[in-house]
Design a protein around this motif. Structure first.
Motif, PDB file in Angstrom:
ATOM      1  N   GLY A  90       1.096  -1.338   0.240  1.00 15.02           N
ATOM      2  CA  GLY A  90      -0.062   0.337  -0.727  1.00 15.02           C
ATOM      3  C   GLY A  90       0.629   1.258   0.133  1.00 15.02           C
ATOM      4  N   THR A  91       1.849   1.250   0.433  1.00 16.88           N
ATOM      5  CA  THR A  91       3.209   2.186   0.168  1.00 16.88           C
ATOM      6  C   THR A  91       3.037   2.851  -1.266  1.00 16.88           C
ATOM      7  OG1 THR A  91       4.629   1.282   1.579  1.00 16.88           O
ATOM      8  CG2 THR A  91       5.597   3.161   1.048  1.00 16.88           C
ATOM      9  N   ARG A  92       3.443   4.695  -1.271  1.00 16.72           N
ATOM     10  CA  ARG A  92       3.192   5.469  -2.458  1.00 16.72           C
ATOM     11  C   ARG A  92       4.602   5.600  -2.294  1.00 16.72           C
ATOM     12  NH1 ARG A  92       0.933   1.574  -4.156  1.00 16.72           N
ATOM     13  NH2 ARG A  92      -1.129   1.376  -4.633  1.00 16.72           N
ATOM     14  N   GLU A  93       4.896   6.321  -3.840  1.00 20.56           N
ATOM     15  CA  GLU A  93       5.995   7.462  -3.807  1.00 20.56           C
ATOM     16  C   GLU A  93       5.978   8.082  -2.336  1.00 20.56           C
ATOM     17  OE1 GLU A  93       9.270  10.000  -6.506  1.00 20.56           O
ATOM     18  OE2 GLU A  93       7.720   8.937  -7.029  1.00 20.56           O
ATOM     19  N   GLY A  94       4.298   9.075  -2.542  1.00 19.06           N
ATOM     20  CA  GLY A  94       4.568  10.206  -1.680  1.00 19.06           C
ATOM     21  C   GLY A  94       4.388  10.169  -0.836  1.00 19.06           C
ATOM     22  N   ASP A  95       4.527   8.262   0.097  1.00 21.96           N
ATOM     23  CA  ASP A  95       4.467   8.239   1.529  1.00 21.96           C
ATOM     24  C   ASP A  95       5.917   8.756   1.587  1.00 21.96           C
ATOM     25  OD1 ASP A  95       1.503   7.611   1.387  1.00 21.96           O
ATOM     26  OD2 ASP A  95       1.512   5.563   0.476  1.00 21.96           O
ATOM     27  N   ILE A  96       6.898   8.132   1.433  1.00 21.72           N
ATOM     28  CA  ILE A  96       8.042   7.571   0.749  1.00 21.72           C
ATOM     29  C   ILE A  96       8.369   9.613   1.167  1.00 21.72           C
ATOM     30  CG2 ILE A  96      10.170   7.103   0.272  1.00 21.72           C
ATOM     31  CD1 ILE A  96       8.378   4.712   1.427  1.00 21.72           C
ATOM     32  N   HIS A  97       7.973  10.136   0.352  1.00 22.94           N
ATOM     33  CA  HIS A  97       8.449  11.503   0.842  1.00 22.94           C
ATOM     34  C   HIS A  97       7.751  12.160   1.991  1.00 22.94           C
ATOM     35  CE1 HIS A  97      11.115  12.313  -3.171  1.00 22.94           C
ATOM     36  NE2 HIS A  97       9.468  11.411  -4.564  1.00 22.94           N
ATOM     37  N   LEU A  98       7.025  12.277   1.592  1.00 21.82           N
ATOM     38  CA  LEU A  98       6.594  12.263   3.305  1.00 21.82           C
ATOM     39  C   LEU A  98       7.259  11.580   4.761  1.00 21.82           C
ATOM     40  CD1 LEU A  98       4.055  13.896   4.232  1.00 21.82           C
ATOM     41  CD2 LEU A  98       2.318  12.677   4.256  1.00 21.82           C
ATOM     42  N   LEU A  99       7.024  10.404   4.470  1.00 18.65           N
ATOM     43  CA  LEU A  99       7.497  10.246   5.907  1.00 18.65           C
ATOM     44  C   LEU A  99       9.201  11.165   5.797  1.00 18.65           C
ATOM     45  CD1 LEU A  99       8.239   8.006   8.151  1.00 18.65           C
ATOM     46  CD2 LEU A  99       8.872   6.416   6.155  1.00 18.65           C
ATOM     47  N   LEU A 100      10.069  11.193   4.781  1.00 19.49           N
ATOM     48  CA  LEU A 100      11.506  11.234   4.755  1.00 19.49           C
ATOM     49  C   LEU A 100      11.340  13.397   5.487  1.00 19.49           C
ATOM     50  CD1 LEU A 100      13.146   9.879   1.309  1.00 19.49           C
ATOM     51  CD2 LEU A 100      13.480   9.500   3.441  1.00 19.49           C
ATOM     52  N   ALA A 101      10.244  14.154   4.945  1.00 16.55           N
ATOM     53  CA  ALA A 101       9.706  15.357   4.798  1.00 16.55           C
ATOM     54  C   ALA A 101       9.852  15.068   6.356  1.00 16.55           C
ATOM     55  CB  ALA A 101       9.036  15.835   4.245  1.00 16.55           C
ATOM     56  N   ARG A 102       8.444  14.363   7.189  1.00 16.42           N
ATOM     57  CA  ARG A 102       8.768  14.797   8.613  1.00 16.42           C
ATOM     58  C   ARG A 102       9.616  13.653   9.322  1.00 16.42           C
ATOM     59  NH1 ARG A 102       2.502  11.884   8.832  1.00 16.42           N
ATOM     60  NH2 ARG A 102       1.299  13.298   8.320  1.00 16.42           N
ATOM     61  N   ALA A 103      10.766  13.549   8.960  1.00 16.30           N
ATOM     62  CA  ALA A 103      11.680  12.826  10.048  1.00 16.30           C
ATOM     63  C   ALA A 103      12.652  14.093   9.538  1.00 16.30           C
ATOM     64  CB  ALA A 103      12.548  11.736   9.241  1.00 16.30           C
ATOM     65  N   ALA A 104      13.102  14.661   8.286  1.00 16.91           N
ATOM     66  CA  ALA A 104      13.973  15.428   8.413  1.00 16.91           C
ATOM     67  C   ALA A 104      13.595  16.854   9.415  1.00 16.91           C
ATOM     68  CB  ALA A 104      13.597  16.292   6.539  1.00 16.91           C
ATOM     69  N   ALA A 105      11.998  16.885   9.429  1.00 21.29           N
ATOM     70  CA  ALA A 105      11.413  18.562  10.249  1.00 21.29           C
ATOM     71  C   ALA A 105      11.861  17.817  11.542  1.00 21.29           C
ATOM     72  CB  ALA A 105      10.397  18.300   9.876  1.00 21.29           C
ATOM     73  N   ARG A 106      11.667  16.351  12.227  1.00 24.66           N
ATOM     74  CA  ARG A 106      12.089  16.089  13.374  1.00 24.66           C
ATOM     75  C   ARG A 106      13.510  16.244  13.554  1.00 24.66           C
ATOM     76  NH1 ARG A 106      12.819  11.684  16.976  1.00 24.66           N
ATOM     77  NH2 ARG A 106      11.264  11.954  18.250  1.00 24.66           N
ATOM     78  N   ALA A 107      14.414  15.781  13.095  1.00 26.00           N
ATOM     79  CA  ALA A 107      15.666  15.595  13.041  1.00 26.00           C
ATOM     80  C   ALA A 107      16.218  17.437  13.454  1.00 26.00           C
ATOM     81  CB  ALA A 107      16.393  15.228  11.629  1.00 26.00           C
ATOM     82  N   ALA A 108      16.040  18.255  12.184  1.00 31.82           N
ATOM     83  CA  ALA A 108      15.920  19.934  12.343  1.00 31.82           C
ATOM     84  C   ALA A 108      15.442  20.301  13.520  1.00 31.82           C
ATOM     85  CB  ALA A 108      15.117  20.359  11.570  1.00 31.82           C
ATOM     86  N   ARG A 109      14.865  20.043  14.281  1.00 31.92           N
ATOM     87  CA  ARG A 109      14.091  20.145  15.826  1.00 31.92           C
ATOM     88  C   ARG A 109      14.801  19.838  16.860  1.00 31.92           C
ATOM     89  NH1 ARG A 109       9.049  18.897  13.728  1.00 31.92           N
ATOM     90  NH2 ARG A 109       9.232  16.757  15.527  1.00 31.92           N
ATOM     91  N   LEU A 110      15.364  18.807  16.738  1.00 27.66           N
ATOM     92  CA  LEU A 110      16.126  18.062  17.812  1.00 27.66           C
ATOM     93  C   LEU A 110      17.919  18.958  17.173  1.00 27.66           C
ATOM     94  CD1 LEU A 110      14.553  14.237  18.323  1.00 27.66           C
ATOM     95  CD2 LEU A 110      14.501  16.293  19.154  1.00 27.66           C
ATOM     96  N   GLY A 111      18.085  19.839  16.051  1.00 27.71           N
ATOM     97  CA  GLY A 111      19.540  20.143  16.025  1.00 27.71           C
ATOM     98  C   GLY A 111      20.201  18.559  15.238  1.00 27.71           C
ATOM     99  N   LEU A 112      20.054  17.335  14.843  1.00 28.32           N
ATOM    100  CA  LEU A 112      20.586  16.575  14.755  1.00 28.32           C
ATOM    101  C   LEU A 112      20.905  16.422  13.236  1.00 28.32           C
ATOM    102  CD1 LEU A 112      18.753  13.399  15.752  1.00 28.32           C
ATOM    103  CD2 LEU A 112      20.910  14.775  16.304  1.00 28.32           C
TER     104      LEU A 112
END
Length: 184
Positions: free
Chosen positions: A162-184
């Motif tokens: 059920g995973t689509r390319e858009g899901d992967i981009h969204l996952l990467l964007a959310r993880a990048a935002a989380r990492a940026a908030r934590l200063g990683l």
């Protein structure tokens, strides 16, 4: 007695065409087609990406890894460009956007990659270190579990039917935002 040489043949642009476009009906066909288009489509203008910017290479905004004289003398690869985990995840998303997404394999002959393949490619091109990739993968797992999509690895999520390319981009964007908030 002086020799006379034949003049060089005229350039191709100066030679007459065997069949002129106006005689073949091509010009009339193109003009009829253009007249059938709505007015905005007929207005020539610069290409603008539907997302509001012009297309750029996936690594745009980051310097390319450069081998020093010592690197070349020792025949070793250039030192990696230091990037944060957030930048690594953004680059992985841009790499997938540029080369295409894939399920069930790290990459294929067309150049498409899965999530792990994109992270490996970003690392192989000299952006970040293995520690950066590990930190990015931890952030991916945190987002997966935090959004109620538990998986043993980000790759398992990538390969779910059920995973689509858009899901992967969204996952990467959310993880990048989380990492940026934590200063990683």
């Amino acid at each position: 007695m002086p020799r006379t040489t034949a003049p060089p043949p005229p350039p191709l642009s100066a030679r007459p065409l065997p069949v002129r476009p106006e005689v073949s009906g091509l010009v009339a066909e193109i003009e009829a087609y253009l007249a059938s288009l709505p007015a905005p489509a007929r207005t020539p203008g610069p290409y603008v990406c539907p997302y509001g910017s012009t297309p750029r290479p996936w690594q745009a905004g980051h310097p390319e890894p450069r081998a020093t004289l010592l690197d070349r003398a020792l025949r070793r690869p250039a030192r990696p460009v230091p990037v944060s985990a957030a930048d690594h995840l953004r680059l992985a998303s841009r790499y997938i956007g540029a080369h295409g997404w894939l399920q069930g394999a790290m990459w294929d002959q067309a150049g498409r990659v899965c999530l792990l393949g994109a992270q490996a490619a970003v690392l192989a091109y000299g952006y970040g270190t293995p520690a950066t990739v590990r930190t990015g993968r931890v952030q991916l797992m945190e987002v997966l579990h935090g959004t109620g999509r538990p998986a043993r690895s980000p790759d398992e999520f990538n390969d779910r039917p059920g995973t689509r390319e858009g899901d992967i981009h969204l996952l990467l964007a959310r993880a990048a935002a989380r990492a940026a908030r934590l200063g990683l």
